[in-house]
Design an enzyme around this catalytic site. Sequence first.
Site, PDB file in Angstrom:
ATOM      1  N   SER A 168       0.968  -1.165  -0.099  1.00 28.35           N
ATOM      2  CA  SER A 168      -0.149   0.027  -0.066  1.00 28.35           C
ATOM      3  C   SER A 168       1.032   1.239  -0.038  1.00 28.35           C
ATOM      4  O   SER A 168       2.096   1.184   0.440  1.00 28.35           O
ATOM      5  CB  SER A 168      -0.939  -0.187   1.067  1.00 28.35           C
ATOM      6  OG  SER A 168      -1.488   1.191   1.333  1.00 28.35           O
TER       7      SER A 168
ATOM      8  N   TYR B 249      -2.194  -0.823  10.330  1.00 24.18           N
ATOM      9  CA  TYR B 249      -2.139  -1.230   8.989  1.00 24.18           C
ATOM     10  C   TYR B 249      -0.772  -0.769   8.166  1.00 24.18           C
ATOM     11  O   TYR B 249      -0.156  -1.377   7.612  1.00 24.18           O
ATOM     12  CB  TYR B 249      -3.366  -0.557   8.300  1.00 24.18           C
ATOM     13  CG  TYR B 249      -3.269  -1.099   6.743  1.00 24.18           C
ATOM     14  CD1 TYR B 249      -3.691  -2.475   6.338  1.00 24.18           C
ATOM     15  CD2 TYR B 249      -3.327  -0.139   5.656  1.00 24.18           C
ATOM     16  CE1 TYR B 249      -3.649  -2.756   5.047  1.00 24.18           C
ATOM     17  CE2 TYR B 249      -3.649  -0.215   4.423  1.00 24.18           C
ATOM     18  CZ  TYR B 249      -3.795  -1.845   4.246  1.00 24.18           C
ATOM     19  OH  TYR B 249      -3.658  -1.979   2.687  1.00 24.18           O
TER      20      TYR B 249
END
Length: 262
Positions: free
Chosen positions: A139, A152
């Site tokens: 990401s 995350y």
Amino acid sequence: MNFSKQVVWITGASSGIGEALAREFARNGARLVLSGRNTAELARVGAACAPAETLVLPLDLGDAPSFPGKVAEVLARYGRIDILVNNGGISQRSLALETALDVDRRLMEINYFGTVALTKAVVPTMISQGRGRVVVVSSLVGKFGTPYRSAYAASKHALHGFFDSLRTELEATGVGVSILCPGFVRTGISVNALTGDGTPLRTMDEATAKGLPPAVFARRAVRAIAQGRNEVYIGGRETWGVLLKRFAPGLFAKFVGRAKVR
């Protein structure tokens, strides 16, 4: 792009980016292994990828002891594994200080340890073949942290450290490593994201809703994999954050602190 007869194993293949990648690889001639926890949805994706040959292989990234057996199932069916796409994982939407430590641990266990464990189970086969590619769907928050995504971001940063190191160790083996860094992609990732107490958010955040269509992401991602790219950023203007963080970190810190990312 021609992946004719190559065996591509995709985790998190039942929806979102994983499903879009499966469809794109199928269009380019690959034979597929579709993994995730939802068997019915995996079967649906497999049917949508027809006439590509597919193997539906349920897999829980939290169950690392099962991975050698899963690898054996793939080899029994196809005899080889050409590409492993580590896409499965979970996200988070909560303030760091309001997130239970068990939630931080859960994200690390699935996103980091599960991905690393599956990779360690698969790569020896690729080395014995003399070729292969490990793909990691990270990401943009694997490159910089943003609000509401502390655990995350930590799990994705950890993936970059591990797989950058692994790439150097595999340099002479014929096995490559590609890290894909999506920005906002229009999937259910925020719907399923864990909140501070571990319950799902169950709503799509605005930034995700306005993100890149999954099929567009998949086309760019598969092209990057075909080119053997080490790392690629795929998204909209949010990808500029990587350069801004590198060359103007003070400005970046002010910008990201004010950004509407939820």
